[in-house]
Design a protein around this motif. Structure first.
Motif, mmCIF file in Angstrom:
data_model
loop_
_atom_site.group_PDB
_atom_site.id
_atom_site.type_symbol
_atom_site.label_atom_id
_atom_site.label_comp_id
_atom_site.label_asym_id
_atom_site.label_seq_id
_atom_site.Cartn_x
_atom_site.Cartn_y
_atom_site.Cartn_z
ATOM 1 N N HIS A 38 34.645 49.798 17.223
ATOM 2 C CA HIS A 38 34.631 49.791 18.681
ATOM 3 C C HIS A 38 33.209 49.492 19.140
ATOM 4 O O HIS A 38 32.269 50.192 18.757
ATOM 5 C CB HIS A 38 35.107 51.133 19.237
ATOM 6 C CG HIS A 38 36.587 51.334 19.092
ATOM 7 N ND1 HIS A 38 37.163 51.769 17.920
ATOM 8 C CD2 HIS A 38 37.602 51.131 19.968
ATOM 9 C CE1 HIS A 38 38.480 51.837 18.080
ATOM 10 N NE2 HIS A 38 38.769 51.455 19.301
ATOM 11 N N VAL A 39 33.077 48.444 19.917
ATOM 12 C CA VAL A 39 31.772 47.969 20.370
ATOM 13 C C VAL A 39 31.580 48.352 21.833
ATOM 14 O O VAL A 39 32.370 47.948 22.696
ATOM 15 C CB VAL A 39 31.651 46.442 20.205
ATOM 16 C CG1 VAL A 39 30.271 45.967 20.671
ATOM 17 C CG2 VAL A 39 31.902 46.038 18.761
ATOM 18 N N GLY A 40 30.551 49.138 22.102
ATOM 19 C CA GLY A 40 30.241 49.540 23.462
ATOM 20 C C GLY A 40 29.038 48.761 23.987
ATOM 21 O O GLY A 40 28.036 48.623 23.292
ATOM 22 N N PHE A 41 29.166 48.260 25.215
ATOM 23 C CA PHE A 41 28.069 47.481 25.802
ATOM 24 C C PHE A 41 28.192 47.508 27.317
ATOM 25 O O PHE A 41 29.246 47.829 27.872
ATOM 26 C CB PHE A 41 28.091 46.033 25.300
ATOM 27 C CG PHE A 41 29.334 45.260 25.696
ATOM 28 C CD1 PHE A 41 29.340 44.417 26.804
ATOM 29 C CD2 PHE A 41 30.502 45.397 24.964
ATOM 30 C CE1 PHE A 41 30.480 43.718 27.173
ATOM 31 C CE2 PHE A 41 31.653 44.693 25.314
ATOM 32 C CZ PHE A 41 31.641 43.855 26.414
ATOM 33 N N THR A 42 27.104 47.169 27.964
ATOM 34 C CA THR A 42 27.081 47.076 29.419
ATOM 35 C C THR A 42 27.044 45.612 29.811
ATOM 36 O O THR A 42 26.146 44.867 29.385
ATOM 37 C CB THR A 42 25.859 47.803 30.006
ATOM 38 O OG1 THR A 42 25.913 49.179 29.602
ATOM 39 C CG2 THR A 42 25.862 47.721 31.524
ATOM 40 N N GLY A 43 28.027 45.183 30.598
ATOM 41 C CA GLY A 43 28.122 43.795 31.001
ATOM 42 C C GLY A 43 27.121 43.425 32.071
ATOM 43 O O GLY A 43 26.367 44.262 32.575
ATOM 44 N N ALA A 44 27.146 42.135 32.423
ATOM 45 C CA ALA A 44 26.179 41.619 33.393
ATOM 46 C C ALA A 44 26.310 42.306 34.751
ATOM 47 O O ALA A 44 25.334 42.447 35.477
ATOM 48 C CB ALA A 44 26.361 40.107 33.548
ATOM 49 N N GLY A 45 27.512 42.744 35.102
ATOM 50 C CA GLY A 45 27.724 43.381 36.391
ATOM 51 C C GLY A 45 27.445 44.869 36.390
ATOM 52 O O GLY A 45 27.694 45.546 37.388
ATOM 53 N N GLY A 46 26.927 45.380 35.260
ATOM 54 C CA GLY A 46 26.615 46.791 35.183
ATOM 55 C C GLY A 46 27.769 47.654 34.722
ATOM 56 O O GLY A 46 27.621 48.873 34.607
ATOM 57 N N GLN A 47 28.927 47.046 34.466
ATOM 58 C CA GLN A 47 30.070 47.791 33.983
ATOM 59 C C GLN A 47 29.952 48.041 32.480
ATOM 60 O O GLN A 47 29.459 47.199 31.734
ATOM 61 C CB GLN A 47 31.374 47.053 34.274
ATOM 62 C CG GLN A 47 31.727 46.948 35.752
ATOM 63 C CD GLN A 47 33.007 46.164 35.958
ATOM 64 O OE1 GLN A 47 33.106 44.991 35.609
ATOM 65 N NE2 GLN A 47 33.999 46.826 36.533
ATOM 66 N N THR A 48 30.435 49.191 32.043
ATOM 67 C CA THR A 48 30.412 49.542 30.626
ATOM 68 C C THR A 48 31.782 49.277 30.002
ATOM 69 O O THR A 48 32.817 49.648 30.581
ATOM 70 C CB THR A 48 30.038 51.016 30.443
ATOM 71 O OG1 THR A 48 28.740 51.239 30.997
ATOM 72 C CG2 THR A 48 30.014 51.385 28.964
ATOM 73 N N PHE A 49 31.777 48.644 28.838
ATOM 74 C CA PHE A 49 33.009 48.310 28.139
ATOM 75 C C PHE A 49 32.955 48.851 26.718
ATOM 76 O O PHE A 49 31.885 48.942 26.111
ATOM 77 C CB PHE A 49 33.213 46.788 28.077
ATOM 78 C CG PHE A 49 33.288 46.121 29.421
ATOM 79 C CD1 PHE A 49 34.492 46.006 30.090
ATOM 80 C CD2 PHE A 49 32.137 45.612 30.016
ATOM 81 C CE1 PHE A 49 34.564 45.390 31.328
ATOM 82 C CE2 PHE A 49 32.194 44.989 31.245
ATOM 83 C CZ PHE A 49 33.414 44.883 31.919
ATOM 84 N N VAL A 50 34.115 49.192 26.175
ATOM 85 C CA VAL A 50 34.261 49.533 24.766
ATOM 86 C C VAL A 50 35.434 48.712 24.242
ATOM 87 O O VAL A 50 36.577 48.918 24.659
ATOM 88 C CB VAL A 50 34.517 51.036 24.551
ATOM 89 C CG1 VAL A 50 34.684 51.318 23.061
ATOM 90 C CG2 VAL A 50 33.380 51.863 25.123
#
Length: 225
Positions: A38-50
């Motif tokens: 599971h890869v967690g990151f913050t997108g360009a719009g500031g949203q966090t995804f996993v």
């Protein structure tokens, strides 16, 4: 001598630190047995995804691949900071109290910035590792990726320089007064097992089932030491 990774502010275990492990051998063994990260990151719009994704290990790097058009791969290609986790569940721990129920597990958490693999030969080798990580000996029999398929695929390499493992094993740990309760307690072991292979209906019946499929068992890929 088993190499130890440095303990950082991100990898230091604060909750039950005795379950932590920072040695390379333990971390690599867990990664080699798993299938999904599971890869967690913050997108360009500031949203966090996993996002769950397949992976493979190449020495001291974790390889991640996917469509070049995917949101995750576009974001990760910018070499942003990410967190990657892999978890294996080995058993259900049934305590005498609801509060102390748990699971036996092995997990790895890694941090860093992944770099895109641009060299075509290196990318092809990475795809071989992905295939062999899932089913050893498979790569030699299948059609290899075409030039267009390689272009459509993004492969990233995350150095495993900042990582830790966390492991729970053993029986339930109850409060002292609960050990006298008339309640079954113990562990239900869990394991991943391969079922009977199901042939594609569109495949010729004359094609024999390879022994690596007939006798498939989950095992680490030894070449990735």
């Amino acid at each position: 001598m088993n190499e130890q990774l440095p303990v950082t502010a991100k990898t230091k275990l604060r909750r039950l630190p005795k379950r932590g492990a920072y040695d390379v051998e333990t971390i690599y063994k867990i990664l080699d047995e798993g299938f999904i990260a599971h890869v967690g990151f913050t997108g360009a719009g500031g949203q966090t995804f996993v996002i769950p994704t397949g992976y493979a290990r190449r020495g001291g790097e974790l390889l991640i691949h996917g469509s070049g058009a995917s949101r995750m791969m576009r974001a990760l290609s910018e070499e942003i900071e990410i967190c990657v986790t892999v978890t294996l569940v080995d058993g259900l721990v049934l305590a005498r109290s609801a509060f102390h129920h748990s699971m036996n597990y092995r997990s790895v958490v890694a941090f860093g910035a992944a770099k895109i693999i641009r060299d075509e030969n290196e990318k092809m080798e990475a795809l071989r590792l992905f295939t062999e990580h899932i089913v050893p000996r498979r790569w030699r029999e299948v059609r290899l990726p075409t030039t267009n398929e390689l272009k459509a695929t993004t492969v990233l390499a995350l150095p495993l320089n900042e990582a830790s493992a966390k492991i729970r094993t053993g029986n339930p740990v109850d409060d002292a007064e609960d050990y006298a309760l008339d309640v079954w307690a113990g562990v239900i072991p869990l394991e991943m097992k391969a079922g009977e292979p199901l042939p594609d209906p569109q495949m010729s019946r004359e094609i024999a089932r390879p022994d690596y499929i007939a006798n498939y068992r989950r095992r680490p890929l030894r070449e990735n030491k």
